[in-house]
Design a protein around this motif. Structure first.
Motif, mmCIF file in Angstrom:
data_model
loop_
_atom_site.group_PDB
_atom_site.id
_atom_site.type_symbol
_atom_site.label_atom_id
_atom_site.label_comp_id
_atom_site.label_asym_id
_atom_site.label_seq_id
_atom_site.Cartn_x
_atom_site.Cartn_y
_atom_site.Cartn_z
ATOM 1 N N ASP A 187 0.845 -1.196 0.000
ATOM 2 C CA ASP A 187 0.000 0.000 0.000
ATOM 3 C C ASP A 187 0.881 1.247 0.000
ATOM 4 O O ASP A 187 1.466 1.609 1.018
ATOM 5 C CB ASP A 187 -0.906 -0.013 1.230
ATOM 6 N N GLU A 188 0.992 1.872 -1.172
ATOM 7 C CA GLU A 188 1.672 3.158 -1.327
ATOM 8 C C GLU A 188 3.124 3.106 -0.851
ATOM 9 O O GLU A 188 3.586 3.975 -0.123
ATOM 10 C CB GLU A 188 0.916 4.261 -0.593
ATOM 11 N N PHE A 189 3.843 2.078 -1.260
ATOM 12 C CA PHE A 189 5.263 2.022 -0.940
ATOM 13 C C PHE A 189 5.995 3.160 -1.658
ATOM 14 O O PHE A 189 5.766 3.413 -2.822
ATOM 15 C CB PHE A 189 5.859 0.680 -1.361
ATOM 16 N N GLY A 190 6.881 3.843 -0.921
ATOM 17 C CA GLY A 190 7.672 4.920 -1.493
ATOM 18 C C GLY A 190 7.204 6.304 -1.141
ATOM 19 O O GLY A 190 7.896 7.283 -1.432
ATOM 20 N N ASP A 193 12.742 9.560 -5.595
ATOM 21 C CA ASP A 193 13.209 8.313 -4.987
ATOM 22 C C ASP A 193 12.048 7.359 -4.752
ATOM 23 O O ASP A 193 12.175 6.138 -4.945
ATOM 24 C CB ASP A 193 13.908 8.611 -3.662
ATOM 25 N N GLY A 194 10.914 7.882 -4.309
ATOM 26 C CA GLY A 194 9.767 7.029 -4.047
ATOM 27 C C GLY A 194 9.268 6.346 -5.303
ATOM 28 O O GLY A 194 8.966 5.142 -5.303
ATOM 29 N N VAL A 195 9.162 7.121 -6.415
ATOM 30 C CA VAL A 195 8.733 6.540 -7.681
ATOM 31 C C VAL A 195 9.714 5.477 -8.142
ATOM 32 O O VAL A 195 9.334 4.384 -8.586
ATOM 33 C CB VAL A 195 8.563 7.627 -8.748
ATOM 34 N N ALA A 196 11.014 5.791 -8.021
ATOM 35 C CA ALA A 196 12.033 4.846 -8.485
ATOM 36 C C ALA A 196 11.986 3.541 -7.697
ATOM 37 O O ALA A 196 12.055 2.446 -8.269
ATOM 38 C CB ALA A 196 13.413 5.494 -8.378
ATOM 39 N N LEU A 197 11.858 3.647 -6.373
ATOM 40 C CA LEU A 197 11.834 2.438 -5.549
ATOM 41 C C LEU A 197 10.559 1.637 -5.772
ATOM 42 O O LEU A 197 10.591 0.398 -5.866
ATOM 43 C CB LEU A 197 11.971 2.821 -4.073
ATOM 44 N N ALA A 198 9.415 2.321 -5.849
ATOM 45 C CA ALA A 198 8.166 1.605 -6.111
ATOM 46 C C ALA A 198 8.212 0.917 -7.469
ATOM 47 O O ALA A 198 7.756 -0.226 -7.610
ATOM 48 C CB ALA A 198 6.988 2.583 -6.047
#
Length: 922
Positions: A770-773, A780-785
């Motif tokens: 659920d909404e990782f990142g 960074d959040g988009v890249a990791l997700a």
């Protein structure tokens, strides 16, 4: 038989005078003011060089010795008809129990009445204290016949209690709760990356024990899962436990769970041989070394409470990681609110709360076990669901009788534990035995119900019929209800020592009667009878005019205007003798009753089987009541297929079970189809779920996971139709919270949970992300997700069943790249866009409908308007969002176009095709 002997008149007035003196003192309301409003005590006239050391009375000396001998616990000391706290314990009790603290000679004291002791002990235990009870071990009459007649009564520590070992209060409202005590040990392996742990836990309310030896990572995720499942009230740690493990356990325990340390033996078998014998010792010898050490640690700890017998029956033990059940991790239990809600940590609103329609404490405890350990075997799941279905329809009279049998039934499992430890009184014992007698004699013939599980449970109810009947027949039920120990048995010859002492008491009464005949002749009064006044019996009444002729050695007790009452020396001697014999009879009767209870305890195994059968019937009945609710259906649960990609999850018109139960309006149902749909057709194995905040994304995926748990428990589910394959685990990463005590930020907690999921997830696992990142910067959040999603997609047919929630709309392109594994879905929202810069709460309508395709927006600005942000702020935010989105879209198109041309020139057809799909999303 006459009543008990009473003190002489002089002693009576001495006690009354002492009571009047105490009652005339002003009570002290708190420890802080105990010295302020009280006159200083009178001091003896001594020389000017008086020592400052107080002179303690014999009772105070005894109290101080008890406190020195038993440090680390709050002591209640029996003094007369009160329990008293002394010293620091008095101040602690004054604050915790809201009772007065006062000065008593040289010590501060606080007191409670004897009948209220259980209430106050429970309040202290709830605060995490360890409580010891010191009782008087001598009786008045027997002590008077010894050389220590003028010394204080002997006192000793008779009971020690903690929150997990308090099993004395059977009728408490929370008596159905588990009271789990855990012992934890760790190997001395120098490798810090992997920890080797051993664990033994026992539920003191039912004597059910669990053991496990396991390896854990640096994050101690496996230990966290076990603690979350067991929910211990007390933890005993080995003294050599690693610093990091010990710090983790103490942080998890918090302020109200007691944590103690104890030294553990490296070679446990000699120590185990002191507690276990025969079959139990042979069974313990086969356990892993770490489990043996944890078992010895727990046995040693329970010896202080005289409860070590709870761990001496191998039939009570089960491994934690059973192959027949799913292991829900600690975060999953919390995210899905399986055992308690996420708001205040109480069961209300949880899945357990939803299913709990149990009538007995045994059923509630078993239901908790079933809820946190869903089954893995499709045949076992089908057997449970079939039993629930038959109990729901209840077409046979035997099932109606079984349900009626559960009403007004005491907690026989807890009572059986108290019998095993010798804690019952006659009234409680007869209540438990009569309950067992009623249950075991209910069914003489058992027609088949159509369910093997129900048939087995009903058959088990009668297994102890021949065991219980002799015990019930041996007791005089009326006398037992009154706790009349000397007259407890129908056959007086069962315990000859009681008969002998009763004969001795009869001889005392005959001696008193013979003395009365002598007095009639002496006083020339043939009709003279003993008189009883104010509880003092065997009084000789003479007229006041004749009192002058009474012998001088007669003891004058009381007088009126007409008569004077006396005790002769013989009466005084016979009364003292009879009182000693009565106390001896009470001691003999108590020892005989303990022997009788021990004989009942020998039947523990068949009686425990009956209690377990009652729990099974109660849980099935509870699930049947839930299944009878509108909109619940029996799911079809398939065994896992042989090849990859065989997992399936098809839900029609599913609903969130707890939300639906609490909502005042109707819940909006949804459909979902994942995995194999037939012999050839396959639906995607994952969903990328987008949509607005407050749109219902998290609620929807929680509902899906909860329905899987319900189905694998064997319960009915809130759907129109449900078909799934057994999952081996449910792994969740939901919510946002930090861990300040461990120095972990919100995103660090998210990353650790996600890393754990990537390590343990298999193709049979249901994964909810659920909404990782969102806890780090946007890029960074988009890249990791994106990377996490791609790593799961790259597993192909070995990919777990995936529910991936995100606000990062660029990730939706992967559903076009891997349509066989992933599909886009979103929660529908209707937005009334008036074309101006102003927004109103009425412009946003949540449809809570799960529909195919990706969301066009996250509607964050609209949610801000709905939350009440000023219109000027939301208008500016809307303008900035539109400009940023346009700029970002143009830049992405240019980037993808450049990469497409490069891939086309290089002949990388698949890469070029993926870039075309990405461009189509933009």
């Amino acid at each position: 038989m006459s009543g008990p002997a009473q003190p002489t008149l002089r002693a009576f007035f001495a006690q009354a005078g002492a009571g009047a003196t105490q009652s005339s003192e002003k009570p002290i309301k708190s420890a802080e003011t105990s010295d302020a409003g009280r006159r200083p005590p009178k001091r003896a006239r001594t020389s000017a060089h008086t020592s400052s050391t107080p002179t303690y009375t014999p009772l105070e000396t005894q109290i101080l010795e008890l406190k020195r001998a038993h440090p680390g616990m709050v002591l209640l000391i029996e003094v007369g008809y009160k329990f008293k706290f002394y010293g620091e314990d008095a101040h602690l009790a004054s604050q915790a129990l809201n009772i007065a603290c006062f000065r008593e000679k040289n010590l501060d004291a606080a007191m409670i009445p004897v009948p209220r002791m259980p209430v106050h002990v429970k309040r202290l235990l709830a605060l995490g204290h360890k409580v010891g009870v010191c009782r008087q071990t001598e009786t008045r009459a027997l002590k008077a016949a010894t050389e220590n007649a003028h010394q204080p009564f002997a006192r000793a520590l008779t009971n020690v209690y903690t929150a997990s070992t308090w099993i004395d209060d059977v009728a408490a409202p929370d008596a159905s709760d588990e009271q789990v005590l855990v012992a934890l040990v760790e190997s001395d392996a120098p490798n810090a990356a992997h920890r080797h742990l051993g664990l033994v836990a026992v539920d003191m309310a039912s004597s059910s024990a669990t053991y496990d030896a396991f390896d854990d990572d640096a994050l101690l995720a496996s230990l966290e899962t076990r603690l979350a499942h067991l929910a211990p009230k007390e933890i005993v740690l080995a003294a050599n436990l690693g610093e990091r493990t010990q710090r983790f356990v103490r942080h998890w325990a918090g302020p109200h769970r007691r944590v103690e340390e104890a030294i553990v033996c490296e070679a446990p078998m000699p120590g185990l041989a002191e507690h276990l014998h025969g079959e139990a010792l042979a069974w313990a010898a086969e356990l892993p070394l770490l489990v043996q050490r944890a078992l010895l640690l727990l046995l040693t700890h329970l010896c202080d409470f005289q409860l070590a017998s709870a761990l001496t029956c191998p039939a009570n033990f089960a491994t934690f990681t059973e192959r027949s059940s799913m292991l829900l991790s600690g975060p999953t239990l919390a995210h899905l609110e399986v055992l308690q809600n996420a708001t205040d940590g109480t069961p209300s609103g949880s899945l357990l709360w939803l299913l709990d329609e149990c009538a007995t404490a045994m059923g509630r405890r078993l239901l908790r076990q079933w809820v946190r350990r869903p089954l893995l075997d499709a045949a076992q799941i089908a057997a449970r669901a079939h039993a629930v279905d038959i109990m729901r329809e209840r077409r046979q009279p035997v099932l109606h009788r079984a349900v009626a049998l559960l009403t007004h039934l005491p907690d026989v499992a807890r009572g059986l534990v108290r019998i095993t430890h010798g804690l019952v009184d006659p009234s409680e014992l007869v209540t438990i035995l009569l309950a067992f007698h009623r249950v075991t004699h209910e069914f003489s013939e058992l027609p088949p119900t159509g369910s093997a599980l129900l048939d087995e449970a009903l058959l088990d109810l009668g297994t102890a019929r021949d065991t219980v009947a002799p015990f019930v027949d041996a007791l005089d039920l009326v006398r037992a209800r009154k706790n009349d120990l000397p007259h407890l048995y129908k056959d007086p010859a069962r315990y000859p020592a009681i008969q002998d002492m009763q004969a001795t008491l009869q001889a005392d009464d005959e001696a008193l009667h013979a003395h009365l005949l002598d007095l009639r002749r002496t006083l020339h009064r043939p009709a003279l009878q003993y008189t009883q006044v104010s509880g003092i019996d065997h009084l000789i009444e003479v007229r006041r005019a004749e009192a002058a002729h009474i012998p001088a050695d007669w003891l004058r007790i009381s007088a009126t205007q007409r008569v004077v009452r006396f005790h002769t020396p013989t009466i005084v001697q016979l009364q003292k003798q009879r009182e000693r014999h009565r106390e001896s009879l009470a001691a003999i009767a108590l020892a005989s009753f303990r022997d009788f209870v021990a004989r009942v305890a020998e039947a523990y195994v068949p009686l425990r089987r009956v209690a377990q059968a009652l729990g099974v019937l109660d849980v099935i009945t509870s699930l049947a009541r839930v299944a009878s609710r509108p909109g619940y259906v029996r799911p079809t649960v398939h065994a896992p297929g042989e090849g990859p990609g065989a997992q399936q999850l098809h839900l029609t018109q599913f609903r969130h079970p707890m939300s639906e139960a609490r909502l005042a309006h109707a819940y909006v149902p949804n459909d979902l189809a994942l995995g194999r749909t037939g012999a050839i057709d396959h639906a995607p194995r994952g969903v990328l779920l987008t949509g607005s905040n407050m749109g219902g994304k998290s609620s929807t995926v929680r509902a899906i996971a909860l329905i899987v748990i319900l189905a694998q428990i064997g319960a009915f589910v809130p759907c129109r139709a449900a078909q799934l394959t057994c999952f081996d685990a449910i792994a969740t990463r939901m919510g946002a919270h930090d861990d300040v005590l461990h120095g972990k930020s919100t995103f660090m907690v998210e990353a650790e949970d996600t890393a754990r999921i990537l390590r343990m997830a298999t193709e049979r696992t249901l994964v909810v992300l659920d909404e990782f990142g969102r806890g780090t910067s946007t890029f960074d959040g988009v890249a990791l997700a994106d990377a996490v999603l791609r790593s799961l997609l790259e597993r192909g047919a070995r990919m777990p069943m995936l529910l991936f929630i995100t606000h990062y709309l660029p990730l939706t392109r992967w559903a076009h790249v891997h349509p066989e594994h992933l599909c886009n879905m979103h929660m529908a929202v209707r937005v009334a866009d008036r074309g101006d810069e102003s927004l109103d709460a009425a412009d946003v309508v949540f449809l809570h409908r799960l529909v195919p395709g990706a969301a066009s927006h996250s509607f964050g600005v609209h949610m801000a308007a709905l939350a009440g942000l000023p219109p000027a702020v939301t208008a500016r935010a809307r303008s900035i969002a539109a400009h940023t989105q346009t700029t970002h879209t143009r830049a992405e198109r240019r980037r993808i176009s450049a990469q497409f041309l490069q891939a086309a020139r290089s002949g990388h057809v698949q890469t070029a095709w993926d870039l075309v799909n990405q461009m189509s999303v933009l």
